[in-house]
Design an enzyme around this catalytic site. Structure first.
Site, PDB file in Angstrom:
ATOM      1  N   TYR A   1      -1.656  -0.476  10.204  1.00 38.41           N
ATOM      2  CA  TYR A   1      -1.857  -0.981   8.836  1.00 38.41           C
ATOM      3  C   TYR A   1      -0.657  -0.626   7.959  1.00 38.41           C
ATOM      4  CZ  TYR A   1      -3.771  -1.058   4.056  1.00 38.41           C
ATOM      5  OH  TYR A   1      -3.966  -1.271   2.714  1.00 38.41           O
TER       6      TYR A   1
ATOM      7  N   SER B   1       0.862  -1.186   0.000  1.00 40.16           N
ATOM      8  CA  SER B   1       0.000   0.000   0.000  1.00 40.16           C
ATOM      9  C   SER B   1       0.892   1.227   0.000  1.00 40.16           C
ATOM     10  CB  SER B   1      -0.880   0.022   1.254  1.00 40.16           C
ATOM     11  OG  SER B   1      -1.520   1.281   1.384  1.00 40.16           O
TER      12      SER B   1
HETATM   13  P1  NAP Z   1     -11.979  -5.236   0.132  1.00 38.37           P
HETATM   14  O1  NAP Z   1     -12.756  -4.526  -0.918  1.00 38.37           O
HETATM   15  O2  NAP Z   1     -12.278  -4.963   1.577  1.00 38.37           O
HETATM   16  O3  NAP Z   1     -12.090  -6.814  -0.156  1.00 38.37           O
HETATM   17  C1  NAP Z   1     -11.568  -7.680   0.766  1.00 38.37           C
HETATM   18  C2  NAP Z   1     -11.507  -9.091   0.207  1.00 38.37           C
HETATM   19  O4  NAP Z   1     -10.650  -9.822   1.079  1.00 38.37           O
HETATM   20  C3  NAP Z   1     -12.827  -9.795   0.221  1.00 38.37           C
HETATM   21  O5  NAP Z   1     -12.805 -10.759  -0.815  1.00 38.37           O
HETATM   22  C4  NAP Z   1     -12.845 -10.454   1.583  1.00 38.37           C
HETATM   23  O6  NAP Z   1     -13.655 -11.614   1.655  1.00 38.37           O
HETATM   24  C5  NAP Z   1     -11.395 -10.855   1.704  1.00 38.37           C
HETATM   25  N1  NAP Z   1     -10.898 -10.977   3.063  1.00 38.37           N
HETATM   26  C6  NAP Z   1     -10.977 -10.105   4.093  1.00 38.37           C
HETATM   27  N2  NAP Z   1     -10.375 -10.603   5.192  1.00 38.37           N
HETATM   28  C7  NAP Z   1      -9.921 -11.835   4.830  1.00 38.37           C
HETATM   29  C8  NAP Z   1      -9.262 -12.864   5.523  1.00 38.37           C
HETATM   30  N3  NAP Z   1      -8.916 -12.744   6.822  1.00 38.37           N
HETATM   31  N4  NAP Z   1      -8.964 -14.001   4.849  1.00 38.37           N
HETATM   32  C9  NAP Z   1      -9.309 -14.156   3.559  1.00 38.37           C
HETATM   33  N5  NAP Z   1      -9.938 -13.217   2.845  1.00 38.37           N
HETATM   34  C10 NAP Z   1     -10.244 -12.070   3.487  1.00 38.37           C
HETATM   35  O7  NAP Z   1     -10.401  -4.969  -0.011  1.00 38.37           O
HETATM   36  P2  NAP Z   1      -9.576  -4.218  -1.191  1.00 38.37           P
HETATM   37  O8  NAP Z   1      -9.739  -2.754  -1.032  1.00 38.37           O
HETATM   38  O9  NAP Z   1      -9.879  -4.852  -2.499  1.00 38.37           O
HETATM   39  O10 NAP Z   1      -8.083  -4.553  -0.742  1.00 38.37           O
HETATM   40  C11 NAP Z   1      -7.365  -5.663  -1.239  1.00 38.37           C
HETATM   41  C12 NAP Z   1      -5.917  -5.513  -0.841  1.00 38.37           C
HETATM   42  O11 NAP Z   1      -5.405  -4.284  -1.362  1.00 38.37           O
HETATM   43  C13 NAP Z   1      -5.667  -5.456   0.676  1.00 38.37           C
HETATM   44  O12 NAP Z   1      -4.473  -6.145   0.987  1.00 38.37           O
HETATM   45  C14 NAP Z   1      -5.514  -3.982   0.949  1.00 38.37           C
HETATM   46  O13 NAP Z   1      -4.742  -3.722   2.102  1.00 38.37           O
HETATM   47  C15 NAP Z   1      -4.807  -3.535  -0.318  1.00 38.37           C
HETATM   48  N6  NAP Z   1      -4.955  -2.093  -0.575  1.00 38.37           N
HETATM   49  C16 NAP Z   1      -6.190  -1.536  -0.768  1.00 38.37           C
HETATM   50  C17 NAP Z   1      -6.279  -0.163  -0.981  1.00 38.37           C
HETATM   51  C18 NAP Z   1      -7.601   0.520  -1.187  1.00 38.37           C
HETATM   52  O14 NAP Z   1      -7.642   1.768  -1.140  1.00 38.37           O
HETATM   53  N7  NAP Z   1      -8.693  -0.184  -1.418  1.00 38.37           N
HETATM   54  C19 NAP Z   1      -5.118   0.622  -0.977  1.00 38.37           C
HETATM   55  C20 NAP Z   1      -3.891   0.013  -0.771  1.00 38.37           C
HETATM   56  C21 NAP Z   1      -3.820  -1.348  -0.573  1.00 38.37           C
HETATM   57  P3  NAP Z   1     -15.219 -11.520   2.098  1.00 38.37           P
HETATM   58  O15 NAP Z   1     -15.957 -10.970   0.909  1.00 38.37           O
HETATM   59  O16 NAP Z   1     -15.605 -12.911   2.433  1.00 38.37           O
HETATM   60  O17 NAP Z   1     -15.275 -10.574   3.267  1.00 38.37           O
END
Ligand code: NAP
Length: 251
Positions: A160, A146
């Site tokens: 985080y 991130s």
């Molecule tokens: P998101 O929309 O919250 O989606 C989360 C996904 O991860 C869902 O499929 C969820 O499953 C699953 N999940 C959550 N906790 C889990 C666990 N303990 N074990 C297995 N699966 C789990 O997240 P996102 O924004 O796409 O983020 C994805 C990655 O990108 C993360 O590592 C996040 O830190 C990183 N990231 C995101 C951003 C941002 O702004 N969005 C920025 C930088 C980095 P369920 O549907 O079953 O809950």
């Protein structure tokens, strides 16, 4: 080599960035294994969508905060396909906005268990299957860091940010450790991306509130991050390992 018949596993693949990786991966020819934590309906809907478009996908439940669940996720891929070519270490969480002087040990342990220990254990399982040292035929891993790893996320979630700093270091170290074993390991550093993660951390308006302060005056999309991930997975990136690609719109 084309991605035809290759197998791609994405943790947290049912929603957000992970789901975009699964969709684009399927279009690139991967058979897709979609891990999710609890929202089975979202995972099943994505499987159905990919199959309706002519792709191959299955969903596997498992919490990357549990070693037993991680073993179960990888064993499901073994049983279903008997190979693993590409792995996206995507599952990750944020927590409520807080200063470090307000954080409990329980919060920190959960954050590090899911984002750091879970990612390293998943990488271990991927390497066991891909490494030529273990009889595998190589592969490619992309970790989700991130922009917070370098910005520190003060007054929001330094825990985080620190967990993603660990992902940067994992990427560099593991890349060098397995470079001669047919495995490339890279990471992306997304900036503010419009997914549900902000609501899950108690800030549903985060994108709307912050977007005017961003260099491009907008958040990124899950598809924009997935495009970078698919590139790093692909043979187009065959000499790229240990790289950490900012996908943060200049942030
Ligand atoms: P998101 O929309 O919250 O989606 C989360 C996904 O991860 C869902 O499929 C969820 O499953 C699953 N999940 C959550 N906790 C889990 C666990 N303990 N074990 C297995 N699966 C789990 O997240 P996102 O924004 O796409 O983020 C994805 C990655 O990108 C993360 O590592 C996040 O830190 C990183 N990231 C995101 C951003 C941002 O702004 N969005 C920025 C930088 C980095 P369920 O549907 O079953 O809950």
């Amino acid at each position: 080599m084309s991605a035809a018949q290759k197998v791609l596993l994405v943790t947290g693949g049912s929603r957000g960035i992970g789901a975009a990786v699964c969709r684009q991966g399927s279009r690139a020819g991967y058979r897709v294994a979609i891990n999710y934590a609890s929202n089975r309906a979202a995972a099943d809907a994505l499987v159905a969508e990919i199959k309706a478009a002519g792709g191959d996908a299955f969903a596997v439940k498992g919490d990357v905060g549990s070693e037993a669940d991680i073993l179960g996720i990888f064993e499901a891929v073994d049983r279903t396909h008997g190979r693993l070519d590409a792995f996206v270490n995507n599952a990750g969480i944020v927590d409520a906005k807080a200063r470090v002087d307000e954080m409990s040990a329980a919060r920190l342990e959960r954050m590090m268990r899911i984002n750091v220990v879970g990612s390293i254990l998943c990488a271990r399982e991927a390497v066991k299957r891909m490494s030529t040292r273990h009889g595998g035929s190589g592969g490619s891993i992309v970790n989700l860091s991130s922009a917070a790893a370098v910005l520190g996320a003060p007054d929001n979630y330094v825990d985080y940010a620190a967990s993603k700093g660990a992902i940067d270091t994992l990427t560099i170290g593991l890349a060098r450790e397995v470079a001669a074993e047919g495995i490339r390991v890279n990471a992306v550093r997304p900036g503010i991306i419009d997914t549900d993660i902000h609501a899950s951390g108690g800030q549903p308006d985060r994108v709307a509130l912050i977007q005017d302060t961003l260099p491009m005056k907008r958040a990124g999309t899950a598809d924009e991050v997935a495009g970078a991930i698919l590139y790093l997975l692909s043979d187009a990136a065959s000499y790229t390992t240990g790289a950490i690609l900012n996908v943060s719109g200049g942030r």
